[in-house]
Motif scaffolding. Structure first.
Motif, PDB file in Angstrom:
ATOM      1  N   PHE A  70       0.830  -1.204   0.000  1.00  0.00           N
ATOM      2  CA  PHE A  70       0.000   0.000   0.000  1.00  0.00           C
ATOM      3  C   PHE A  70       0.868   1.260   0.000  1.00  0.00           C
ATOM      4  O   PHE A  70       0.680   2.153  -0.830  1.00  0.00           O
ATOM      5  N   TYR A  71       1.808   1.337   0.927  1.00  0.00           N
ATOM      6  CA  TYR A  71       2.612   2.556   1.017  1.00  0.00           C
ATOM      7  C   TYR A  71       3.567   2.691  -0.163  1.00  0.00           C
ATOM      8  O   TYR A  71       3.833   3.807  -0.618  1.00  0.00           O
ATOM      9  N   ARG A  72       4.077   1.572  -0.667  1.00  0.00           N
ATOM     10  CA  ARG A  72       4.933   1.664  -1.841  1.00  0.00           C
ATOM     11  C   ARG A  72       4.158   2.240  -3.030  1.00  0.00           C
ATOM     12  O   ARG A  72       4.643   3.127  -3.733  1.00  0.00           O
ATOM     13  N   ARG A  73       2.947   1.728  -3.212  1.00  0.00           N
ATOM     14  CA  ARG A  73       2.140   2.215  -4.328  1.00  0.00           C
ATOM     15  C   ARG A  73       1.726   3.668  -4.128  1.00  0.00           C
ATOM     16  O   ARG A  73       1.734   4.466  -5.084  1.00  0.00           O
ATOM     17  N   LEU A  74       1.375   4.017  -2.885  1.00  0.00           N
ATOM     18  CA  LEU A  74       0.985   5.399  -2.611  1.00  0.00           C
ATOM     19  C   LEU A  74       2.109   6.361  -2.949  1.00  0.00           C
ATOM     20  O   LEU A  74       1.879   7.402  -3.587  1.00  0.00           O
ATOM     21  N   PHE A  75       3.331   6.030  -2.562  1.00  0.00           N
ATOM     22  CA  PHE A  75       4.459   6.923  -2.811  1.00  0.00           C
ATOM     23  C   PHE A  75       4.874   6.911  -4.279  1.00  0.00           C
ATOM     24  O   PHE A  75       5.511   7.863  -4.745  1.00  0.00           O
ATOM     25  N   GLU A  76       4.518   5.841  -5.003  1.00  0.00           N
ATOM     26  CA  GLU A  76       4.719   5.851  -6.454  1.00  0.00           C
ATOM     27  C   GLU A  76       3.726   6.808  -7.113  1.00  0.00           C
ATOM     28  O   GLU A  76       4.082   7.547  -8.040  1.00  0.00           O
ATOM     29  N   LEU A  77       2.499   6.774  -6.642  1.00  0.00           N
ATOM     30  CA  LEU A  77       1.462   7.638  -7.201  1.00  0.00           C
ATOM     31  C   LEU A  77       1.677   9.105  -6.844  1.00  0.00           C
ATOM     32  O   LEU A  77       1.448   9.992  -7.662  1.00  0.00           O
ATOM     33  N   GLY A  86       7.318  11.392   7.577  1.00  0.00           N
ATOM     34  CA  GLY A  86       8.486  11.463   8.441  1.00  0.00           C
ATOM     35  C   GLY A  86       9.491  10.354   8.209  1.00  0.00           C
ATOM     36  O   GLY A  86       9.683   9.889   7.081  1.00  0.00           O
ATOM     37  N   THR A  87      10.100   9.896   9.285  1.00  0.00           N
ATOM     38  CA  THR A  87      11.203   8.937   9.215  1.00  0.00           C
ATOM     39  C   THR A  87      10.705   7.547   8.819  1.00  0.00           C
ATOM     40  O   THR A  87       9.517   7.236   8.877  1.00  0.00           O
ATOM     41  N   ASP A  88      11.684   6.685   8.456  1.00  0.00           N
ATOM     42  CA  ASP A  88      11.341   5.296   8.134  1.00  0.00           C
ATOM     43  C   ASP A  88      10.710   4.592   9.337  1.00  0.00           C
ATOM     44  O   ASP A  88       9.823   3.759   9.171  1.00  0.00           O
ATOM     45  N   THR A  89      11.176   4.944  10.532  1.00  0.00           N
ATOM     46  CA  THR A  89      10.613   4.347  11.748  1.00  0.00           C
ATOM     47  C   THR A  89       9.147   4.730  11.908  1.00  0.00           C
ATOM     48  O   THR A  89       8.309   3.891  12.260  1.00  0.00           O
ATOM     49  N   ARG A  90       8.846   5.982  11.615  1.00  0.00           N
ATOM     50  CA  ARG A  90       7.459   6.432  11.718  1.00  0.00           C
ATOM     51  C   ARG A  90       6.593   5.762  10.657  1.00  0.00           C
ATOM     52  O   ARG A  90       5.438   5.400  10.928  1.00  0.00           O
ATOM     53  N   VAL A  91       7.119   5.588   9.459  1.00  0.00           N
ATOM     54  CA  VAL A  91       6.369   4.914   8.401  1.00  0.00           C
ATOM     55  C   VAL A  91       6.090   3.470   8.800  1.00  0.00           C
ATOM     56  O   VAL A  91       4.975   2.962   8.602  1.00  0.00           O
ATOM     57  N   LYS A  92       7.078   2.814   9.378  1.00  0.00           N
ATOM     58  CA  LYS A  92       6.891   1.426   9.823  1.00  0.00           C
ATOM     59  C   LYS A  92       5.784   1.332  10.864  1.00  0.00           C
ATOM     60  O   LYS A  92       4.928   0.432  10.813  1.00  0.00           O
ATOM     61  N   LYS A  93       5.776   2.270  11.792  1.00  0.00           N
ATOM     62  CA  LYS A  93       4.725   2.297  12.814  1.00  0.00           C
ATOM     63  C   LYS A  93       3.377   2.588  12.180  1.00  0.00           C
ATOM     64  O   LYS A  93       2.349   1.991  12.548  1.00  0.00           O
ATOM     65  N   THR A  97      -0.341   0.653  12.293  1.00  0.00           N
ATOM     66  CA  THR A  97      -1.542   1.367  12.704  1.00  0.00           C
ATOM     67  C   THR A  97      -2.607   1.316  11.612  1.00  0.00           C
ATOM     68  O   THR A  97      -3.798   1.126  11.898  1.00  0.00           O
ATOM     69  N   PHE A  98      -2.169   1.471  10.374  1.00  0.00           N
ATOM     70  CA  PHE A  98      -3.101   1.462   9.250  1.00  0.00           C
ATOM     71  C   PHE A  98      -3.856   0.140   9.168  1.00  0.00           C
ATOM     72  O   PHE A  98      -5.087   0.115   9.045  1.00  0.00           O
ATOM     73  N   MET A  99      -3.138  -0.968   9.278  1.00  0.00           N
ATOM     74  CA  MET A  99      -3.793  -2.266   9.169  1.00  0.00           C
ATOM     75  C   MET A  99      -4.674  -2.545  10.382  1.00  0.00           C
ATOM     76  O   MET A  99      -5.741  -3.152  10.261  1.00  0.00           O
ATOM     77  N   LYS A 100      -4.244  -2.092  11.541  1.00  0.00           N
ATOM     78  CA  LYS A 100      -5.058  -2.268  12.754  1.00  0.00           C
ATOM     79  C   LYS A 100      -6.366  -1.490  12.627  1.00  0.00           C
ATOM     80  O   LYS A 100      -7.443  -2.004  12.958  1.00  0.00           O
ATOM     81  N   THR A 101      -6.292  -0.266  12.153  1.00  0.00           N
ATOM     82  CA  THR A 101      -7.489   0.556  11.983  1.00  0.00           C
ATOM     83  C   THR A 101      -8.418  -0.041  10.937  1.00  0.00           C
ATOM     84  O   THR A 101      -9.637  -0.130  11.143  1.00  0.00           O
ATOM     85  N   LEU A 102      -7.860  -0.474   9.822  1.00  0.00           N
ATOM     86  CA  LEU A 102      -8.664  -1.072   8.769  1.00  0.00           C
ATOM     87  C   LEU A 102      -9.373  -2.318   9.284  1.00  0.00           C
ATOM     88  O   LEU A 102     -10.567  -2.523   9.022  1.00  0.00           O
ATOM     89  N   GLY A 103      -8.670  -3.125  10.050  1.00  0.00           N
ATOM     90  CA  GLY A 103      -9.270  -4.331  10.613  1.00  0.00           C
ATOM     91  C   GLY A 103     -10.408  -4.019  11.563  1.00  0.00           C
ATOM     92  O   GLY A 103     -11.452  -4.689  11.552  1.00  0.00           O
ATOM     93  N   ALA A 104     -10.227  -2.993  12.399  1.00  0.00           N
ATOM     94  CA  ALA A 104     -11.275  -2.614  13.351  1.00  0.00           C
ATOM     95  C   ALA A 104     -12.519  -2.125  12.633  1.00  0.00           C
ATOM     96  O   ALA A 104     -13.653  -2.422  13.030  1.00  0.00           O
TER      97      ALA A 104
END
Length: 202
Positions: A70-77, A86-93, A97-104
């Protein structure tokens, strides 16, 4: 100007939604359920809920891969969006969070309208959570309103890539319609008075 009741509008509902916390706990909620109940029952059809839930169950074992895609495609678009995260660490987090929210949200779609009456905690109401997320994304993260289109495109692409032939055209159409409801709700967020403490949950 406040947002009217999603079912009846300002003229027919005794409590227009100028403060969503008051709305869901007051007369309007007792009369016809919470915002989430209306949102789930009226805007998202049973067939779409079932298709999204079934396909998301297949996503869970590979959710990290889906988030990466998802994020790879988003940043390609939209390469310019990379700096917003922000940082790679923030993107990883954010991926977690994104998948947890989508699941909920997918899980909440399975609830029936009566499940929302009187018992659901305001802080667990997915419609209010989406409104709050929309407000936070704009005000804190400076995500532009037009970002919802490439976000949706990236999500549908990632799901299709991850599931391959297991993502049928019917499933993809269902995800498209459901995402539109999610995105529409989030886009309403900055114009509402919703203030939820989302903390680290989303």
């Amino acid at each position: 100007m406040g947002i009217g009741c999603p079912r009846f509008g300002d003229r027919q509902c005794a409590c227009p939604i100028r403060d969503q916390r008051e709305h869901v706990s007051g007369q309007c909620r007792r009369a016809h359920g919470s915002l989430a109940g209306l949102w789930s029952a009226d805007l998202i059809k049973d067939a779409d809920r079932q298709a999204v839930a079934a396909s998301f169950a297949k996503v869970l074992p590979i959710r990290n891969e889906v988030a990466d895609q998802f994020y790879r495609r988003l940043f390609e678009l939209r390469p310019e969006y990379r700096s917003l995260f922000g940082t790679d660490t923030r993107v990883k987090k954010q991926k977690r969070t994104f998948m947890k929210t989508l699941g909920a949200l997918v899980e909440a779609m399975a609830w029936q309208p009566d499940d929302w009456r009187d018992e659901v905690d305001v802080d667990e109401d997915p419609c209010l959570i989406l409104l709050a997320l929309g407000k936070r994304h704009q005000r804190m993260y400076k995500i532009p309103a037009e970002a919802f289109e490439p976000f949706g495109e990236a999500l549908l692409w990632a799901l299709s890539e991850a599931l391959g032939s297991e993502m049928s055209p019917t499933d993809l159409e269902a995800w498209t319609r459901v995402y539109r409801v999610f995105a529409l709700t989030m886009r309403m967020g900055p114009g509402t008075n919703v203030e939820l403490d989302l903390g680290e949950r989303f």
